[in-house]
Design a protein around this motif. Sequence first.
Motif, PDB file in Angstrom:
ATOM      1  N   GLY A 823       0.816  -1.198   0.000  1.00  0.00           N
ATOM      2  CA  GLY A 823       0.000   0.000   0.000  1.00  0.00           C
ATOM      3  C   GLY A 823       0.853   1.251   0.000  1.00  0.00           C
ATOM      4  N   PRO A 824       0.206   2.430  -0.196  1.00  0.00           N
ATOM      5  CA  PRO A 824       0.987   3.682  -0.289  1.00  0.00           C
ATOM      6  C   PRO A 824       1.426   4.206   1.075  1.00  0.00           C
ATOM      7  CG  PRO A 824      -1.335   4.148  -0.551  1.00  0.00           C
ATOM      8  CD  PRO A 824      -1.235   2.652  -0.435  1.00  0.00           C
ATOM      9  N   THR A 825       2.336   3.498   1.722  1.00  0.00           N
ATOM     10  CA  THR A 825       2.835   3.964   3.014  1.00  0.00           C
ATOM     11  C   THR A 825       3.717   5.189   2.805  1.00  0.00           C
ATOM     12  OG1 THR A 825       4.807   2.605   2.929  1.00  0.00           O
ATOM     13  CG2 THR A 825       2.835   1.571   3.834  1.00  0.00           C
ATOM     14  N   LEU A 826       3.929   5.898   3.892  1.00  0.00           N
ATOM     15  CA  LEU A 826       4.749   7.106   3.798  1.00  0.00           C
ATOM     16  C   LEU A 826       6.174   6.780   3.363  1.00  0.00           C
ATOM     17  CD1 LEU A 826       3.595   9.027   7.000  1.00  0.00           C
ATOM     18  CD2 LEU A 826       2.857   9.379   4.646  1.00  0.00           C
ATOM     19  N   LYS A 857       0.940  14.530  10.733  1.00  0.00           N
ATOM     20  CA  LYS A 857       0.396  15.479  11.695  1.00  0.00           C
ATOM     21  C   LYS A 857       0.950  16.873  11.427  1.00  0.00           C
ATOM     22  CE  LYS A 857      -0.097  16.268  16.647  1.00  0.00           C
ATOM     23  NZ  LYS A 857       0.254  15.778  18.003  1.00  0.00           N
ATOM     24  N   GLN A 858       0.041  17.852  11.461  1.00  0.00           N
ATOM     25  CA  GLN A 858       0.459  19.229  11.170  1.00  0.00           C
ATOM     26  C   GLN A 858       1.455  19.712  12.221  1.00  0.00           C
ATOM     27  OE1 GLN A 858      -2.682  22.143  11.113  1.00  0.00           O
ATOM     28  NE2 GLN A 858      -1.693  23.328   9.502  1.00  0.00           N
ATOM     29  N   TRP A 859       2.454  20.423  11.737  1.00  0.00           N
ATOM     30  CA  TRP A 859       3.531  21.020  12.525  1.00  0.00           C
ATOM     31  C   TRP A 859       4.471  19.978  13.145  1.00  0.00           C
ATOM     32  CZ3 TRP A 859       2.491  25.091  10.234  1.00  0.00           C
ATOM     33  CH2 TRP A 859       1.251  25.727  10.266  1.00  0.00           C
ATOM     34  N   SER A 860       4.342  18.723  12.760  1.00  0.00           N
ATOM     35  CA  SER A 860       5.276  17.710  13.244  1.00  0.00           C
ATOM     36  C   SER A 860       6.566  17.784  12.427  1.00  0.00           C
ATOM     37  CB  SER A 860       4.652  16.318  13.125  1.00  0.00           C
ATOM     38  OG  SER A 860       4.443  16.006  11.762  1.00  0.00           O
ATOM     39  N   PRO A 861       7.657  17.164  12.910  1.00  0.00           N
ATOM     40  CA  PRO A 861       8.891  17.155  12.115  1.00  0.00           C
ATOM     41  C   PRO A 861       8.687  16.578  10.715  1.00  0.00           C
ATOM     42  CG  PRO A 861       9.343  16.427  14.354  1.00  0.00           C
ATOM     43  CD  PRO A 861       7.854  16.552  14.251  1.00  0.00           C
ATOM     44  N   GLU A 862       7.836  15.543  10.613  1.00  0.00           N
ATOM     45  CA  GLU A 862       7.566  14.960   9.296  1.00  0.00           C
ATOM     46  C   GLU A 862       6.869  15.978   8.391  1.00  0.00           C
ATOM     47  OE1 GLU A 862       6.716  13.644  12.137  1.00  0.00           O
ATOM     48  OE2 GLU A 862       8.057  11.888  12.324  1.00  0.00           O
ATOM     49  N   TYR A 863       6.010  16.808   8.999  1.00  0.00           N
ATOM     50  CA  TYR A 863       5.298  17.832   8.220  1.00  0.00           C
ATOM     51  C   TYR A 863       6.289  18.841   7.634  1.00  0.00           C
ATOM     52  CZ  TYR A 863       2.379  21.971   7.386  1.00  0.00           C
ATOM     53  OH  TYR A 863       1.780  23.057   6.825  1.00  0.00           O
ATOM     54  N   TRP A 864       7.215  19.312   8.485  1.00  0.00           N
ATOM     55  CA  TRP A 864       8.179  20.305   7.999  1.00  0.00           C
ATOM     56  C   TRP A 864       9.127  19.699   6.973  1.00  0.00           C
ATOM     57  CZ3 TRP A 864       7.150  25.143   8.669  1.00  0.00           C
ATOM     58  CH2 TRP A 864       6.410  25.551   9.784  1.00  0.00           C
ATOM     59  N   ALA A 866       8.340  17.319   4.841  1.00  0.00           N
ATOM     60  CA  ALA A 866       7.579  17.218   3.595  1.00  0.00           C
ATOM     61  C   ALA A 866       7.463  18.582   2.918  1.00  0.00           C
ATOM     62  CB  ALA A 866       6.196  16.641   3.876  1.00  0.00           C
ATOM     63  N   ARG A 867       7.213  19.626   3.718  1.00  0.00           N
ATOM     64  CA  ARG A 867       7.140  20.973   3.143  1.00  0.00           C
ATOM     65  C   ARG A 867       8.486  21.366   2.509  1.00  0.00           C
ATOM     66  NH1 ARG A 867       3.176  24.798   3.892  1.00  0.00           N
ATOM     67  NH2 ARG A 867       1.166  23.726   4.039  1.00  0.00           N
ATOM     68  N   TYR A 868       9.553  21.059   3.202  1.00  0.00           N
ATOM     69  CA  TYR A 868      10.885  21.376   2.666  1.00  0.00           C
ATOM     70  C   TYR A 868      11.110  20.674   1.332  1.00  0.00           C
ATOM     71  CZ  TYR A 868      15.963  21.431   2.257  1.00  0.00           C
ATOM     72  OH  TYR A 868      17.242  21.583   1.798  1.00  0.00           O
ATOM     73  N   ASP A 869      10.749  19.396   1.260  1.00  0.00           N
ATOM     74  CA  ASP A 869      10.922  18.648   0.014  1.00  0.00           C
ATOM     75  C   ASP A 869      10.068  19.232  -1.108  1.00  0.00           C
ATOM     76  OD1 ASP A 869      12.729  16.887   1.143  1.00  0.00           O
ATOM     77  OD2 ASP A 869      11.161  15.534   1.844  1.00  0.00           O
ATOM     78  N   VAL A 870       8.855  19.674  -0.789  1.00  0.00           N
ATOM     79  CA  VAL A 870       7.985  20.292  -1.800  1.00  0.00           C
ATOM     80  C   VAL A 870       8.642  21.559  -2.347  1.00  0.00           C
ATOM     81  CG1 VAL A 870       5.783  21.469  -2.177  1.00  0.00           C
ATOM     82  CG2 VAL A 870       5.855  19.318  -0.911  1.00  0.00           C
ATOM     83  N   PHE A 871       9.127  22.396  -1.458  1.00  0.00           N
ATOM     84  CA  PHE A 871       9.757  23.648  -1.886  1.00  0.00           C
ATOM     85  C   PHE A 871      11.017  23.365  -2.715  1.00  0.00           C
ATOM     86  CE2 PHE A 871       7.878  25.662   2.181  1.00  0.00           C
ATOM     87  CZ  PHE A 871       6.657  25.804   1.554  1.00  0.00           C
ATOM     88  N   ARG A 872      11.758  22.339  -2.322  1.00  0.00           N
ATOM     89  CA  ARG A 872      12.978  22.004  -3.057  1.00  0.00           C
ATOM     90  C   ARG A 872      12.657  21.607  -4.493  1.00  0.00           C
ATOM     91  NH1 ARG A 872      15.773  17.153  -2.975  1.00  0.00           N
ATOM     92  NH2 ARG A 872      14.304  16.386  -1.410  1.00  0.00           N
ATOM     93  N   MET A 873      11.583  20.846  -4.669  1.00  0.00           N
ATOM     94  CA  MET A 873      11.189  20.443  -6.017  1.00  0.00           C
ATOM     95  C   MET A 873      10.663  21.637  -6.826  1.00  0.00           C
ATOM     96  SD  MET A 873      12.005  17.323  -6.251  1.00  0.00           S
ATOM     97  CE  MET A 873      13.373  17.780  -5.189  1.00  0.00           C
ATOM     98  N   MET A 874       9.984  22.563  -6.141  1.00  0.00           N
ATOM     99  CA  MET A 874       9.484  23.744  -6.847  1.00  0.00           C
ATOM    100  C   MET A 874      10.642  24.587  -7.378  1.00  0.00           C
ATOM    101  SD  MET A 874       6.303  24.838  -4.359  1.00  0.00           S
ATOM    102  CE  MET A 874       5.935  26.315  -5.305  1.00  0.00           C
ATOM    103  N   ILE A 875      11.726  24.658  -6.602  1.00  0.00           N
ATOM    104  CA  ILE A 875      12.897  25.394  -7.082  1.00  0.00           C
ATOM    105  C   ILE A 875      13.466  24.712  -8.321  1.00  0.00           C
ATOM    106  CG2 ILE A 875      15.278  25.991  -6.518  1.00  0.00           C
ATOM    107  CD1 ILE A 875      14.395  26.502  -3.660  1.00  0.00           C
TER     108      ILE A 875
END
Length: 917
Positions: A823-826, A857-864, A866-875
Amino acid sequence: MPAVNYYELLGVPPDAAPDQIEAAFKQRARKYHPTLHPGDQAAALVYHQLCTAFRVLKNPATRSQYDLQLRRSAAPTPSAAPRTPSAQPSRAFRPPSSRSPVQKGHVADVSATTAAARVASGASQSRAALPHRRRTTALMRARHAIEFAKRVLWWGLSAAVHVMLIWILARWPYVGQAVERVVLPIDIGIRPLVEPEPLDIGHEIIPEEPEDIAVEEVQPDAVEPDPLALNEAEREAALAVVAVEGGPYRMRSAAGRAKAMQGGGATSGSESAVSAGLQWLKAHQLSTGAWKADREETRWANVGLTGLATLAFLGAGHTHHKGNYRRTVGAALAYLKSQQGTDGSICFRHQERRPGQMYLHGIATLALAEAYAMTKDPLLREATQRAVDFLLETQNSTGGWRYYATSSDADSSIAGWIVMALRSARYAGLEVPEKAFDGARKFFASVTDKASGATSYMVNMPPSSPALIAVGLLCNQYLGIDRDDPYIVRAGILINKFPAEWMDTKNPVDIENMPKTHPAANSYYFWYYANLALHQRRGEAWEQWHPQVRKTLIGAQVKKGSEQGSWPPYSRWARVGGRVYSTALAVLTLEVYYRYAPIYREVVDKVLAAYGRALTSYNEFSTLARRRDSRAIELREEAMADLEAYLRLSTPEDGKPTHKRRAKATRLLITLHRHAEDYPKTIALLRSLPKAFPELVKEPAHTRTIADLYLTQARKLAKLGNTTASQKAEAEAMKLYYELVHADPQKNAALELWLAERTFEQQDWDRAVDLYKQRAKRYEQRQRKDERNALAHTYRRIIACYGNLRRHRLAALWLERLEKLLGPTLTIRRERAALAVRLGRYTEARRVYESIVPAVKQWSPEYWQARYDVFRMMIEEGRGADVARRIDTLAARRPDLGGPESRRRLLALRRQAVQPR
């Protein structure tokens, strides 16, 4: 009261510790995990209720609130009305609803606490109680209305205060940069997964490694001796003479000397005499490593004396590498090398005139050749080869040698020492062309009278000395005279006409005339050559000769005083060489029983005799090995020597009986080498079996045995610190294991797994991925649930192998299989995104990272992260301005940006985003 009692759902008491709650959750959640019950809605409902219970109870704050609600609902209230079916539980802890019924056997107390059960129980009440219930309901409504009226005043006051504060804040002036509000896209096609850590089966699962592959303990077989072989071995006859050429130095060991005392001719008295003689020689060695003559005018003989003394130590098995006289022999060899000239000759270099040059050189070369043959010391090879080359260059047209290198004639005395030196050099593996022996055969044929058995000193001279008879017999045997030649018997008879005797005289005149009046008296030179020549056949002549020489030498040895252990120099040539000469030759004569293996032996059947000895030795070893007797090791070495001798003497062309015996001897020899942990020789013998004895080979067990031995050898070498040799042996083992696995994977499943893991550890990615793919194919064909984790592990190994091989597209295909399985695990999503980045698919990677954001979970280390990885790909997509705005928006909402490290990374990413590309 909550609709479901979470403590009862998890099966723990209300005062359970956090670790008890976690353990109970893991146990029950594994049972109802959706991946184990695909399509089962009832199991899914129970699983989500368990997850809700775990989330509530693992957090101390929510758990205390839940416990408080449980206590309130359980406490009796006199004014409270009885609970009715219409009473609703608190929505704060209501589990996810589902219309699917819970199947029997999932969670027993769930159905008992559902609203449907309460409605059913309420519907069974008597209709006569309806008026009473209506009155109770009316009273409750009135009470709620009074309480609501009391709260209205305070609610109004609170509302007025809040309106006033809002008006003030709205009028408050603000100067600053406007921040654009950006709404992040959410992939609503993927529902956020509830993935408690204990059930994250996306991580690597290491299967249990099979037991070490080891060679079974060697148990020597019980082999009965062949009666025919033993009987034939015991029979002695003189009807045939059979060549049994063997290794010339194998009897010089302690075991060989002991065997020589058991029936080979040596006695305790002769061995004591040898030991005393060696002690005397050691005590009289010079600091230069040499031995000197007694008289100053004969010091030119020092090189020859040093060679003779060195041969005496080597004859008893003492070299510069082993034995009790390592320093003595080492110093002597160093002295001989120091006396070697640029032309390769070895002689006394302190006189221009060098009497007996070729005598000295021949004896010194023989000593160097024997030392090199016994030790294979590379520091001796060059000097010995140069000495041999000098002999080859100085061999003249007669085929022999004389006193000086430039002599054109030759004599048998000097040629005798040189033939022994050339023979020893060939045994040592040095370069000695056959033409040198052809020339020596030509010379000895010219000085030997085969009809009488005598040998002359020079060509066209009559026989003049019994010593030369022995020299001629020995050299003719060494040069390959036929074993049936009557000359050998005649020469032996002629030697025995000169029995050894001792004359204790110091008179120089008597000593000078002794060869004429008493040819065999005090003749160390004659005794040495006669003992060595007759020992090659060990027939009637030998049995008549050697006891008297042994007795004479033991009696003549000095028993006390300063010269104790030496032999008196009361002979013609001892006047030149002195006491060192007489002592060295006497010791060499008494060492004849084990110094060289004889060339000829008188037995009826050499093959049966050797076979009988081999079986007898093996049976003795086998008996002692079972008793764990310390003597078994010595007998094991003896049995190995006998078996090797038999295999060397026999040939495959001797017929079927011999072939069977050779096969048995080979099998026993393999067992003995394994018992001795001599793995290289064991492996060499096993590898020779398919060609020599195919009937002994049973594949694939034969290949597996060789591979196991290689692996055992590798582990032994690793313990000894020899890493290079260990790795080489392990590589050979793994190559054979690889062949076995490919030949029949079904029978070698455990071996295949071990081999796959080992090749993965060694970073042999091509071979590892081949093994893992083969294993995955069998897992997929069987489709067994108990192999699901092993299949997931195999997929991950394949993905890792392809990643290291930089075959990212193939890695992505196998990752899709893993995702389909788990399945689509993290974890899998992150791996899929990482592969997309390696392939340069940044948009695809961004979308995967964006799907992770709502799943954590919002504001968890995993959340930040994931956000960092998203921004890196956008660059990478060239959307740096969007990245800067989104980071600013996050900073406005959460100034800490997830902590110091996360803030540093995000701000660095923002600076990168605004820089021109």
